[in-house]
Design a protein around this motif. Structure first.
Motif, PDB file in Angstrom:
ATOM      1  N   ASP A 351       0.866  -1.178   0.000  1.00  0.00           N
ATOM      2  CA  ASP A 351       0.000   0.000   0.000  1.00  0.00           C
ATOM      3  C   ASP A 351       0.902   1.226   0.000  1.00  0.00           C
ATOM      4  N   ILE A 352       0.922   1.939  -1.129  1.00  0.00           N
ATOM      5  CA  ILE A 352       1.846   3.052  -1.341  1.00  0.00           C
ATOM      6  C   ILE A 352       1.054   4.352  -1.361  1.00  0.00           C
ATOM      7  N   ILE A 353       1.371   5.254  -0.437  1.00  0.00           N
ATOM      8  CA  ILE A 353       0.671   6.524  -0.293  1.00  0.00           C
ATOM      9  C   ILE A 353       1.531   7.607  -0.933  1.00  0.00           C
ATOM     10  N   GLY A 354       1.067   8.157  -2.052  1.00  0.00           N
ATOM     11  CA  GLY A 354       1.760   9.253  -2.711  1.00  0.00           C
ATOM     12  C   GLY A 354       1.204  10.579  -2.225  1.00  0.00           C
ATOM     13  N   ARG A 394      -0.161  -4.683   5.700  1.00  0.00           N
ATOM     14  CA  ARG A 394       1.078  -5.448   5.766  1.00  0.00           C
ATOM     15  C   ARG A 394       2.300  -4.598   5.431  1.00  0.00           C
ATOM     16  N   ASN A 395       2.171  -3.773   4.395  1.00  0.00           N
ATOM     17  CA  ASN A 395       3.332  -3.030   3.902  1.00  0.00           C
ATOM     18  C   ASN A 395       2.959  -1.598   3.551  1.00  0.00           C
ATOM     19  N   PRO A 396       2.771  -0.728   4.561  1.00  0.00           N
ATOM     20  CA  PRO A 396       2.476   0.666   4.241  1.00  0.00           C
ATOM     21  C   PRO A 396       3.761   1.440   3.929  1.00  0.00           C
ATOM     22  N   LEU A 397       3.725   2.181   2.832  1.00  0.00           N
ATOM     23  CA  LEU A 397       4.875   2.977   2.407  1.00  0.00           C
ATOM     24  C   LEU A 397       4.377   4.359   2.019  1.00  0.00           C
ATOM     25  N   VAL A 398       4.931   5.406   2.631  1.00  0.00           N
ATOM     26  CA  VAL A 398       4.576   6.783   2.331  1.00  0.00           C
ATOM     27  C   VAL A 398       5.664   7.385   1.456  1.00  0.00           C
ATOM     28  N   LEU A 399       5.254   7.986   0.333  1.00  0.00           N
ATOM     29  CA  LEU A 399       6.167   8.692  -0.562  1.00  0.00           C
ATOM     30  C   LEU A 399       5.889  10.189  -0.450  1.00  0.00           C
ATOM     31  N   THR A 400       6.960  10.994  -0.357  1.00  0.00           N
ATOM     32  CA  THR A 400       6.832  12.402  -0.006  1.00  0.00           C
ATOM     33  C   THR A 400       7.750  13.256  -0.866  1.00  0.00           C
ATOM     34  N   GLY A 401       7.323  14.512  -1.113  1.00  0.00           N
ATOM     35  CA  GLY A 401       8.164  15.489  -1.789  1.00  0.00           C
ATOM     36  C   GLY A 401       8.371  16.705  -0.905  1.00  0.00           C
ATOM     37  N   ASN A 417       8.899   7.271  22.041  1.00  0.00           N
ATOM     38  CA  ASN A 417       9.520   6.035  22.537  1.00  0.00           C
ATOM     39  C   ASN A 417      10.112   5.302  21.339  1.00  0.00           C
ATOM     40  N   GLN A 418      11.367   5.548  21.069  1.00  0.00           N
ATOM     41  CA  GLN A 418      11.983   5.006  19.858  1.00  0.00           C
ATOM     42  C   GLN A 418      12.136   3.488  19.886  1.00  0.00           C
ATOM     43  N   SER A 419      11.913   2.870  21.038  1.00  0.00           N
ATOM     44  CA  SER A 419      11.906   1.403  21.082  1.00  0.00           C
ATOM     45  C   SER A 419      10.549   0.821  20.707  1.00  0.00           C
ATOM     46  N   SER A 420       9.555   1.692  20.459  1.00  0.00           N
ATOM     47  CA  SER A 420       8.242   1.204  20.028  1.00  0.00           C
ATOM     48  C   SER A 420       8.332   0.632  18.622  1.00  0.00           C
ATOM     49  N   ALA A 421       7.283  -0.032  18.205  1.00  0.00           N
ATOM     50  CA  ALA A 421       7.307  -0.760  16.932  1.00  0.00           C
ATOM     51  C   ALA A 421       7.447   0.189  15.749  1.00  0.00           C
ATOM     52  N   THR A 422       8.198  -0.266  14.749  1.00  0.00           N
ATOM     53  CA  THR A 422       8.223   0.398  13.446  1.00  0.00           C
ATOM     54  C   THR A 422       7.028  -0.129  12.662  1.00  0.00           C
ATOM     55  N   ILE A 423       6.125   0.771  12.245  1.00  0.00           N
ATOM     56  CA  ILE A 423       4.857   0.330  11.658  1.00  0.00           C
ATOM     57  C   ILE A 423       4.727   0.719  10.190  1.00  0.00           C
ATOM     58  N   GLY A 424       5.720   1.394   9.653  1.00  0.00           N
ATOM     59  CA  GLY A 424       5.667   1.798   8.250  1.00  0.00           C
ATOM     60  C   GLY A 424       6.987   2.428   7.847  1.00  0.00           C
ATOM     61  N   THR A 425       7.039   2.891   6.607  1.00  0.00           N
ATOM     62  CA  THR A 425       8.262   3.439   6.041  1.00  0.00           C
ATOM     63  C   THR A 425       7.918   4.677   5.232  1.00  0.00           C
ATOM     64  N   GLU A 426       8.819   5.664   5.235  1.00  0.00           N
ATOM     65  CA  GLU A 426       8.648   6.854   4.412  1.00  0.00           C
ATOM     66  C   GLU A 426       9.910   7.093   3.591  1.00  0.00           C
TER      67      GLU A 426
END
Length: 507
Positions: A351-354, A394-401, A417-426
């Motif tokens: 799931d890619i968010i532009g 399952r796979n959220p990805l944010v694309l940004t300009g 809390n940087q030890s919390s879960a990583t839930i997506g990517t940008e």
């Protein structure tokens, strides 16, 4: 790419192998109308939008490109080969004076997951040839594919070499995340100059697009692959939010601001390869939409300008408690719900968010953040990030300009809390030119305050991705110079995003 003379014309149709062509001298009195090139966009499994705009004198101050007031018939063709030896689709469309002689052809009946070539004819002239493709059928995974994305191409700040390097990569799809044009008047220090003063009228916007689209490197990037486009702020006015910009430059009344928005969005539609369903209606335009790429990826394209609440505490970097108000939304409530509903459908593996503005938390050492980005709408961001979790994305990805630099970010369940879960990517792309050459630094600004930020570069360029079932590989591509034409693009850093494992893995 086009193997035929652009001035070759055949009676009764477009030029094909073995046909007898009319001489160039017979066309001397008819100026060549395809000076703004060709483009395609918004592909689905059996169709794609084909675009061109007739403009033999693109930079005329009236914005009409020298076409006069008459509507003009435009022929179009689609083929599986560059020679157009056989056609899979063709027809005639009318380029209308009221739409600056632009055309938006929905070429249908095409095969899924297939490559095509297209061209136009008008007034006896042949356009350049464009390459495009369709998406895979929604019931299939489809082939692995290459997608590039870019933003922020200030004409005065440099040359569009990065667009040319994108074209050299021959991607399957290009996303443009906004600031395709800039609205400001002519400056005095750029490598080239805008025509005219700050753009406000429809004629102004049309001429500004024509100036940008006259660039051969931009034309090459449009001709090589279909585009998915969304605007940011400079297509209208810097940092604008919602329906009215109280402190617009120049100062405008509410009625004048509404007229400016109407002109800006009409010109945007006229100059982009959008489907007719996305045509503006007065001063609004429906641009948030979903584009399926088989079962491999779904692109959720957002509009983060038209429907947002105004910036909390004004523009700029600030410490602002109002940024946490639950009533505030950056995409607006309707679009926010639309996005969450689409994510919940889990239509594809990725799931890619532009979208346009910095999504992850980005605080400076004093705790200030950018009120124009998602940090100014923290409750809205939290609702979307919680949506990743609650809907099992399952796979959220944010694309940004927007920010004129490259960044790679892990999205955290709790940024405090940087030890919390990583839930997506940008992935944040740098600018094509905005900001000038930049520098070679890769030191992450305020890295200690933002350990979830994994990469930074201040070079100009774009991001190239390779999307497969197992992973997305992202190459941050950079150029040493945009103030001199022709620089090489190099890969500054590469990361992998693994299926089912959010976050960036350095390669």
């Amino acid at each position: 790419m086009n193997r035929l003379s652009r001035r070759t014309f055949v009676l009764g149709g477009l030029a094909t192998a073995g046909a007898v062509a009319v001489s160039k001298s017979a066309l001397a009195a008819v100026p060549y109308p395809f000076k703004l090139g060709v483009a395609s966009g918004d592909p689905d499994a059996d169709s794609v939008v084909l675009w061109t705009r007739l403009a033999p004198s693109p930079l005329n101050a009236d914005g009409q490109g020298g076409m006069g007031t008459a509507d003009v018939a435009v022929d179009w063709q689609v083929s599986t080969t560059e020679t157009f030896a056989s056609l899979v689709a063709s027809g005639t469309v009318t380029a209308r004076y009221a739409e600056a002689h632009s055309v938006h052809v929905v070429a249908g009946g095409l095969d899924p997951d297939a490559e095509y070539y297209y061209r136009f004819r008008a007034q006896g002239h042949i356009s350049p040839v464009g390459r495009t493709r369709t998406a895979p059928a929604v019931t299939t995974l489809g082939r692995d594919f290459t997608m590039a994305f870019a933003s922020c191409a200030h004409f005065e700040s440099g040359y569009y070499t990065a667009y040319r390097r994108m074209a050299d990569d021959r991607p399957d799809l290009i996303l443009h995340l906004g600031d395709y044009i800039y609205e400001g008047g002519a400056g005095s220090s750029g490598v080239r100059q805008h025509l005219g003063s700050e753009i406000v009228s429809l004629a102004d916007y049309r001429r500004r697009y024509a100036q940008y689209k006259s660039d051969p490197d931009l034309q090459a990037a449009h001709a090589v692959a279909p585009w998915l486009v969304v605007p940011d702020d400079h297509e209208v006015e810097n940092n604008y939010a919602g329906m009215v910009r109280a402190d617009s430059s120049p100062a405008l009344t509410t009625a004048q601001w509404t007229a400016r928005r109407t002109a800006a969005y009409q010109a945007y539609y006229e100059n982009m390869p959008l489907r007719p369903a996305n045509k503006n209606s007065g001063n609004t335009i429906q641009l948030y939409r979903r584009v399926r790429w088989g079962q491999l990826a779904t692109f959720h394209m957002l509009d983060t300008r038209q429907f947002r609440n105004d910036q909390a505490c004004g523009d700029g970097w600030k410490v602002c408690a109002d940024a946490d108000l639950a009533s505030r939304s950056l995409p607006g409530t309707a679009q926010e719900n639309w996005l969450l509903d689409g994510l919940g459908q889990r239509l594809s593996n990725w799931d890619i968010i532009g979208q346009q503005v910095f999504f992850a938390r980005q605080y400076d050492s004093g705790g200030a953040s950018n009120m124009d980005a998602w940090d100014g709408y923290r409750a809205s961001r939290s609702r979307i990030q919680q949506g990743f979790v609650d809907r099992g994305v399952r796979n959220p990805l944010v694309l940004t300009g927007d920010v004129h630099a490259s960044w790679g970010n892990d999205l955290k369940a709790d940024y405090a809390n940087q030890s919390s879960a990583t839930i997506g990517t940008e992935l944040v792309c740098t600018s094509i030119t905005s900001g000038g050459n930049g520098s070679a630094t890769t030191t992450i600004p305020n890295g200690a305050t933002n350990p979830h930020i994994k990469f930074y570069s201040n070079r100009r360029g774009y991001v190239r991705t390779r999307i497969t079932r197992a992973q997305i590989t992202a190459d941050f591509r950079g150029l040493a110079s945009v103030t001199e034409h022709g620089a090489a693009a190099t890969t500054l850093k590469s990361f992998a995003i693994l299926d089912g494992r959010p976050g960036l893995q350095a390669l």
